[in-house]
Design a protein around this motif. Structure first.
Motif: not given
Length: 531
Positions: A99-124
């Motif tokens: 979500e913020s470069r080199f700051r914090g601990m959160q991913a960005c929910p507006s990135q399609t690639s991250f949303v897809e990755l989150a779905g893959h992790i659930v599937g795993d």
């Protein structure tokens, strides 16, 4: 109470072998729990994230082997799919999701690639773990709306009157992930804290969602009404207070578990999950096994009281035994009299020394400053007054007695760490005084024992890793700390004689950013330079 469980925090640098995990599963069953939660974050070898498999992480093969051996135990995976994604976003391959470069601990929910990755992790996780419950995280997403894309979405949502844009952003991310779990025939679970901050997001998740409602300083009953009114069931989640202690705040932990166990029965929620956090920074899971057993016993006692209609909410002023940690201490006594005395010293008497050892709501400041920030002199800078005074005198006496009573290497290592932390601050203050008085040689001599302190701590960390899969990062932190002490000793030899034309303050000459001739400390006073 339908479900009794506790969580093991792998994500804080634990590297357990199969035998270590087998011990934890045996402990879980022996203590009367129905389930153990494996808090994974990045410490699991998800097939979808081969670029994030750190050394010693849990593998699918070991997870399956555990499930095959412990068929009567529910082994519940806890993943995190927005906040607490730091173990991924600080890798080269994962930084693009931040979500913020080199700051914090959160991913960005507006990135399609991250949303897809989150779905893959659930599937795993669904394909590897057999548990009814799949926990998808969701806590502490404080960076909601921070990046330009997320901020624009929040702004757009809030053009509609009465809309909490961050709540919609959160709900649009977690709602579909929770539905994925439901569609797989499982039950999704989410932490409850962000729903308390953004209540309208509750409507976005399926009604099957189980809320893990955590309150570590009071009863979950006081704040759980929002979930009950929304038709969502809850797990009440107290904590063993390890993250905010030198070892474990024993009386407060017992009280938090007891209060939530009783109220869970009265409120007829799904169950109780006893959480344990951050046994890195020289914590040791082996030393809290008796407290985990005692917590299991407390959950069973609450259930028996409920079944006999003899259960009532507790008035805070009636917690006499809980304030003293009596039930937890009895669990240590079952191991041995010396273990009980060790636990009393480290879990009760040490916090009574005051200062940094007192019970509080944040991480142990002494542990963090000594090791977490690669500059052990921060511990001296912030704690010298108390640790070179009465607080230090009392605490050192407690730790020295605890070392004598320690029943094994794990307990002795915990006490030795606290003792070493106090001694480091005292040695550093002696060095400061002699340095300020114009005796750089004496200052170097005063710091010499600190090298051995970190050598000894490194051995303790290695032992923790072998005994219970403890943090390998702690070993590296000790190496870095020793190297910095040696660097400071070299600086004092070189610049402690006033050869720069001025004598840098001890805070300056011990800081990693110290630069000779930068008398005004530009690196410190210019906030933009700190980035």
């Amino acid at each position: 109470m339908n479900l009794r469980m506790w969580t093991y925090d792998l994500a804080r640098e634990q590297s357990p072998t199969f035998d270590h995990l087998r011990r934890l599963c045996d402990l879980t069953l022996e203590s009367g729990y129905d389930a153990i939660g494996l808090y994974l974050e990045h410490r699991f070898a998800y097939p979808s994230t081969p670029w994030a498999h750190g050394k010693g992480c849990l593998t699918p093969e070991v997870a399956r082997k555990l499930q095959d051996e412990f068929k009567s135990l529910q082994i519940i995976p806890f993943i995190n799919l927005l906040g607490h994604f730091e173990g991924f976003i600080y890798t080269e391959a994962g930084q693009k999701y931040a979500e913020s470069r080199f700051r914090g601990m959160q991913a960005c929910p507006s990135q399609t690639s991250f949303v897809e990755l989150a779905g893959h992790i659930v599937g795993d996780v669904v394909s590897i773990f057999d548990s009814e419950i799949i926990h998808i995280g969701g806590d502490e997403t404080w960076q909601l709306g921070a990046c330009p894309r997320c901020k624009a979405r929040v702004t757009e949502y809030e053009k509609e009157e009465g809309i909490d844009g961050k709540a919609r952003l959160y709900g649009e991310h977690f709602g579909p992930l929770a539905k994925m779990v439901v569609d797989a025939g499982r039950r999704p679970a989410i932490w409850g804290d962000m729903f308390l901050d953004h209540p309208s997001a509750i409507a976005a998740v399926p009604t099957e969602t189980l809320i893990f409602h955590w309150q570590y300083f009071q009863s979950c009953s006081l704040t759980g009404k929002k979930f009950k009114d929304a038709g969502l069931d809850m797990m009440y989640c107290p904590a063993l207070h390890t993250y905010n202690a030198t070892w474990l705040h024993l009386p407060q932990s017992e009280r938090n578990v007891t209060e939530n166990a009783i109220d869970a029965e009265i409120d007829k929620v799904h169950g109780v999950c006893v959480t344990t956090w951050e046994c890195g920074l020289f914590g040791n899971y082996e030393t809290i096994f008796p407290a985990i057993r005692a917590s299991g016993q407390i959950l069973h006692e609450a259930s028996k009281l409920a079944n006999s209609s003899g259960i009532t909410r507790q008035d805070p002023e009636t917690y006499k035994s809980e304030r003293s940690g009596e039930k937890f201490l009895k669990a240590y006594l079952l191991e041995s009299e010396t273990y009980e005395e060790w636990a009393r010293l480290m879990g009760v008497e040490l916090q009574e020394a005051g200062g940094t050892f007192e019970f509080g709501g944040i991480r142990s400041s002494l542990k963090c400053r000594l090791l977490l920030y690669s500059n052990p002199f921060l511990a001296w800078m912030h704690h010298r007054d108390e640790l070179c005074g009465e607080v230090g005198k009392k605490a050192l006496s407690v730790c020295e007695r605890a070392v004598v009573f320690a029943p094994d290497a794990s307990a002795r290592g915990v006490s030795d760490f606290a003792k070493c932390a106090i001694q480091f601050v005292q040695f550093a203050e002696e060095a400061h005084q002699t340095y300020a008085n114009g005796s750089p040689g004496a200052a170097v001599t005063a710091l010499s024992p600190c090298r051995q302190i970190f050598d000894n701590l490194s051995k303790i960390a290695q032992s923790n890793n072998l005994r219970i899969g403890g943090s390998l990062a702690d070993v590296e932190r000790c190496i870095v700390a020793k190297q910095h002490v040696e660097k400071v000793m070299s600086r004092i030899k070189q610049y402690g004689d006033g050869s720069l034309g001025y004598l840098p303050s001890f805070e300056m000459i011990t800081h990693p950013s110290f630069i000779p001739h930068d008398q005004a400390a530009w690196w410190l006073i210019n906030s933009w330079a700190k980035e």
